[in-house]
Design an enzyme around this catalytic site. Sequence first.
Site, mmCIF file in Angstrom:
data_model
loop_
_atom_site.group_PDB
_atom_site.id
_atom_site.type_symbol
_atom_site.label_atom_id
_atom_site.label_comp_id
_atom_site.label_asym_id
_atom_site.label_seq_id
_atom_site.Cartn_x
_atom_site.Cartn_y
_atom_site.Cartn_z
ATOM 1 N N LYS A 219 0.843 -1.201 0.000
ATOM 2 C CA LYS A 219 0.000 0.000 0.000
ATOM 3 C C LYS A 219 0.878 1.250 0.000
ATOM 4 C CE LYS A 219 -3.964 -1.664 2.733
ATOM 5 N NZ LYS A 219 -4.972 -1.589 1.654
ATOM 6 N N ARG B 35 -10.067 -11.491 2.877
ATOM 7 C CA ARG B 35 -10.938 -12.587 2.433
ATOM 8 C C ARG B 35 -10.250 -13.941 2.577
ATOM 9 N NH1 ARG B 35 -11.506 -9.793 -3.308
ATOM 10 N NH2 ARG B 35 -11.180 -8.018 -1.920
HETATM 11 N N1 BES Z 1 -7.897 -3.591 4.779
HETATM 12 C C1 BES Z 1 -8.164 -3.262 3.435
HETATM 13 C C2 BES Z 1 -9.473 -2.535 3.231
HETATM 14 C C3 BES Z 1 -9.560 -1.158 3.821
HETATM 15 C C4 BES Z 1 -9.271 -0.046 3.054
HETATM 16 C C5 BES Z 1 -10.007 -0.968 5.109
HETATM 17 C C6 BES Z 1 -9.383 1.212 3.586
HETATM 18 C C7 BES Z 1 -10.125 0.300 5.653
HETATM 19 C C8 BES Z 1 -9.824 1.392 4.894
HETATM 20 C C9 BES Z 1 -8.192 -4.528 2.588
HETATM 21 O O1 BES Z 1 -7.400 -5.560 3.026
HETATM 22 C C10 BES Z 1 -7.697 -4.149 1.243
HETATM 23 O O2 BES Z 1 -6.569 -3.779 1.141
HETATM 24 N N2 BES Z 1 -8.570 -4.215 0.253
HETATM 25 C C11 BES Z 1 -8.205 -3.856 -1.062
HETATM 26 C C12 BES Z 1 -8.809 -4.851 -1.993
HETATM 27 C C13 BES Z 1 -8.246 -4.790 -3.379
HETATM 28 C C14 BES Z 1 -6.797 -5.207 -3.399
HETATM 29 C C15 BES Z 1 -9.054 -5.710 -4.262
HETATM 30 C C16 BES Z 1 -8.758 -2.456 -1.314
HETATM 31 O O3 BES Z 1 -9.823 -2.124 -0.805
HETATM 32 O O4 BES Z 1 -8.087 -1.694 -1.992
HETATM 33 MN MN MN Z 2 -5.412 -5.360 2.309
#
Ligand code: BES
Ligand code: MN
Length: 494
Positions: A272, A346
């Site tokens: 990230k 997931r």
């Molecule tokens: N933990 C994140 C989701 C999240 C994002 C929670 C912002 C709280 C605030 C999750 O694990 C994630 O990174 N999801 C990705 C999914 C994507 C890679 C398909 C996302 O939301 O970008």
């Molecule tokens: Mn994530």
Amino acid sequence: MPISPCSLVPRPPAGLGLPDAGPAGASAEGGERVAGDAGLLAVPFGPDLALQEAAAGVALPVPVAALLAHHRAKGEAGEIVEVSVADGDSVGRVLLYGVGDGSADALRKAGAAVARRGRGRDGLRAVLPEGPVEAFVEGALLATYTFRMGEPQKPGPVERIEFVGEGAEAAVERGETVARAVALARDLANTPASVKSPAWLAERALEQGVAAKVWDAEALRAEGFGGILAVGQGSPNPPRLIQLSYEPEGATEHVVLVGKGITYDSGGLSLKPTEGMKFMKTDMAGGAVVIAVLGALAALGARVRVTGLIAAAENSFSGSAQRPSDVITQYGGRTVEVLNTDAEGRLVMADALAYADAELDPDVMVDIATLTGAIGIALGKGLGALFASDDTLAAGLAAAGETSGERLWRMPLIDDYAPALKSSVADLANVEAGSTYGAGSITAALFLREFTGKRPWAHLDIAGVGRSTADEGVFAKGATGYGVRLLLAWLTGR
Ligand code: BES
Ligand code: MN
Ligand code: ZN
């Protein structure tokens, strides 16, 4: 605990500045001062601008009706008219607070406003409104929540709130129990990941006074929890699966709650950017909710059997981390092509759901997870997302959302998007390879559905509501504990 102890004083206040004619044991010199040691007293007023009966003894310097008219007060929830009064030799303050339509939502807002106005004071006496008093108590206590690192934690802005109301003891206690559970969930989620390893989270879960079982990495390997292991393999802090069991006598129904317990989500090799990463210590907010709920069920007298599962892992970036294109084997044998290591929630949730389906024989499964950033864009910061395979279950959760003030909005589990998760090398891919379908929150929910068997199942995506950016209403900046009030309302209603 950031929520400091609050005491219940179930008696009406005496007149300001007048000797207390009230309870035995009040001090002899001049009696108890109505505004308490801190000189701060909160009293409700209704939309008709008339002071409620409980406040009849308060000697305000000007007539109440004129005072409220002067301030153009309407009695809305959250509205406060502040009056300085003589309190012995010093000056006290009376907060006349509006109660709006007297609903739980309104009283929660009123309680929060009152407590916020008490900031910086040692203590506050709040005369309870009529109606769902526990909501007022919840609002007051949650608005005073602050998180500070270190032991002992600094107390909140109001060190002590006394709730005053005849016959309201049980409701006040319920409100306190719920507020403390929310505060626990906030504490856990606000704790930095430098402290909060999966093992640390398991220790906190073990403190909840319910039966517990914890799988360490070795046990997870022995039983085939390939999703939890794959996500955790890049971190020196090994993963855990935590199971908590509340089994009241005579229960006829069994609910399984599954919480996402990613103690830090760096994204893994699908790293990230800093802006998105810096909030990811709260990526175990769903797991924190499950821990806090399990800890509060006994005090609330819940009659349903509840098993909580927290899938805890740290999603780190390292040489031992899983790679985009790795194929993993989830609990139960299904294979998944990991196309994006940042879609890790997931993977851990799938293991826990598959385990619950195979081994726990639940009547209903509900999972709660900060699963997708996309849901925060779709529903914003005030609505949790509800996906459900069963309409009755969905209706029950949505209703609990309304009464608890933690609202849900139902989202579609639309089969048309299921092909998004097709893989040529495994049973499923963890994300859509291209962008034919989009709808990241829906495809994430569809992924989870694959692991729920034929059971009534609901998925709550709290990525949007799990964290607040401001001190606002019942929220303090940081983790919100969203889901605790909702699930406690839902479970105690069964
Ligand atoms: N933990 C994140 C989701 C999240 C994002 C929670 C912002 C709280 C605030 C999750 O694990 C994630 O990174 N999801 C990705 C999914 C994507 C890679 C398909 C996302 O939301 O970008
Ligand atoms: Mn994530
Ligand atoms: Zn995550």
